[in-house]
Design a protein around this motif. Sequence first.
Motif, PDB file in Angstrom:
ATOM      1  N   LEU A   1       0.816  -1.214   0.000  1.00 23.88           N
ATOM      2  CA  LEU A   1       0.000   0.000   0.000  1.00 23.88           C
ATOM      3  C   LEU A   1       0.849   1.264   0.000  1.00 23.88           C
ATOM      4  O   LEU A   1       0.379   2.328  -0.366  1.00 23.88           O
ATOM      5  CB  LEU A   1      -0.954   0.027   1.200  1.00 23.88           C
ATOM      6  N   GLY A   2       2.092   1.166   0.418  1.00 22.97           N
ATOM      7  CA  GLY A   2       2.995   2.307   0.388  1.00 22.97           C
ATOM      8  C   GLY A   2       2.756   3.328   1.482  1.00 22.97           C
ATOM      9  O   GLY A   2       3.096   4.499   1.331  1.00 22.97           O
ATOM     10  N   LEU A   3       2.194   2.894   2.617  1.00 21.11           N
ATOM     11  CA  LEU A   3       1.949   3.821   3.720  1.00 21.11           C
ATOM     12  C   LEU A   3       3.235   4.063   4.507  1.00 21.11           C
ATOM     13  O   LEU A   3       4.061   3.162   4.658  1.00 21.11           O
ATOM     14  CB  LEU A   3       0.876   3.273   4.661  1.00 21.11           C
ATOM     15  N   ALA A   4       3.391   5.272   5.005  1.00 16.77           N
ATOM     16  CA  ALA A   4       4.565   5.623   5.811  1.00 16.77           C
ATOM     17  C   ALA A   4       4.411   5.034   7.209  1.00 16.77           C
ATOM     18  O   ALA A   4       3.485   5.390   7.939  1.00 16.77           O
ATOM     19  CB  ALA A   4       4.724   7.138   5.886  1.00 16.77           C
ATOM     20  N   GLU A   5       5.306   4.133   7.555  1.00 17.32           N
ATOM     21  CA  GLU A   5       5.253   3.490   8.871  1.00 17.32           C
ATOM     22  C   GLU A   5       5.893   4.412   9.905  1.00 17.32           C
ATOM     23  O   GLU A   5       7.061   4.773   9.778  1.00 17.32           O
ATOM     24  CB  GLU A   5       5.988   2.156   8.815  1.00 17.32           C
ATOM     25  N   GLU A   6       5.106   4.805  10.904  1.00 16.51           N
ATOM     26  CA  GLU A   6       5.640   5.646  11.972  1.00 16.51           C
ATOM     27  C   GLU A   6       6.422   4.805  12.968  1.00 16.51           C
ATOM     28  O   GLU A   6       7.472   5.208  13.433  1.00 16.51           O
ATOM     29  CB  GLU A   6       4.516   6.401  12.663  1.00 16.51           C
ATOM     30  N   PHE A   7       5.891   3.638  13.310  1.00 17.07           N
ATOM     31  CA  PHE A   7       6.608   2.678  14.140  1.00 17.07           C
ATOM     32  C   PHE A   7       5.885   1.341  14.114  1.00 17.07           C
ATOM     33  O   PHE A   7       4.703   1.264  13.798  1.00 17.07           O
ATOM     34  CB  PHE A   7       6.787   3.172  15.584  1.00 17.07           C
ATOM     35  N   ALA A   8       6.632   0.280  14.425  1.00 18.77           N
ATOM     36  CA  ALA A   8       6.086  -1.070  14.526  1.00 18.77           C
ATOM     37  C   ALA A   8       6.847  -1.787  15.629  1.00 18.77           C
ATOM     38  O   ALA A   8       8.077  -1.833  15.598  1.00 18.77           O
ATOM     39  CB  ALA A   8       6.229  -1.816  13.205  1.00 18.77           C
ATOM     40  N   VAL A   9       6.122  -2.321  16.611  1.00 16.04           N
ATOM     41  CA  VAL A   9       6.745  -3.013  17.731  1.00 16.04           C
ATOM     42  C   VAL A   9       6.092  -4.391  17.839  1.00 16.04           C
ATOM     43  O   VAL A   9       4.987  -4.527  18.366  1.00 16.04           O
ATOM     44  CB  VAL A   9       6.578  -2.225  19.059  1.00 16.04           C
ATOM     45  N   GLU A  10       6.778  -5.395  17.299  1.00 16.67           N
ATOM     46  CA  GLU A  10       6.220  -6.750  17.276  1.00 16.67           C
ATOM     47  C   GLU A  10       5.920  -7.259  18.674  1.00 16.67           C
ATOM     48  O   GLU A  10       4.922  -7.942  18.885  1.00 16.67           O
ATOM     49  CB  GLU A  10       7.164  -7.692  16.533  1.00 16.67           C
TER      50      GLU A  10
END
Length: 122
Positions: A29-38
């Motif tokens: 989708l090409g969205l800007a990831e601000e953060f990801a915490v698995e």
Amino acid sequence: MNDLKPRVSLVKIPVADFAASTAFYREVLGLAEEFAVEEYGWAQYRLGDVPLCLYVPGTGGGSGEPGGDTGIHLAVDDVAAAFGRLRQRGAEFACELTTSDEGSSFFEVRDPDGNTIKVVGG
């Protein structure tokens, strides 16, 4: 409630496969990831003024069921071009590019968990 002037503060989507879902929202989708915490099962992407968040049910973000209709409609300037780009990126579609009776165009794309997002011409 209208006197409070509520607005959408965030959108949450339940996912089962955190890694596949974050890759889809970021890369397909090409969205800007601000953060990801698995570890916490939470990822956040920016959609204008409203964050779109992915969460793994039971990890603190909610208890929704992955694999349904999200009720989210994303608007794009050129819906046919967006459809073509997503097809090239390997997206799975719940509904191919369609023109409704009133002339608006849309399609529905599925994320790796089967959650459906409608994309409309805006």
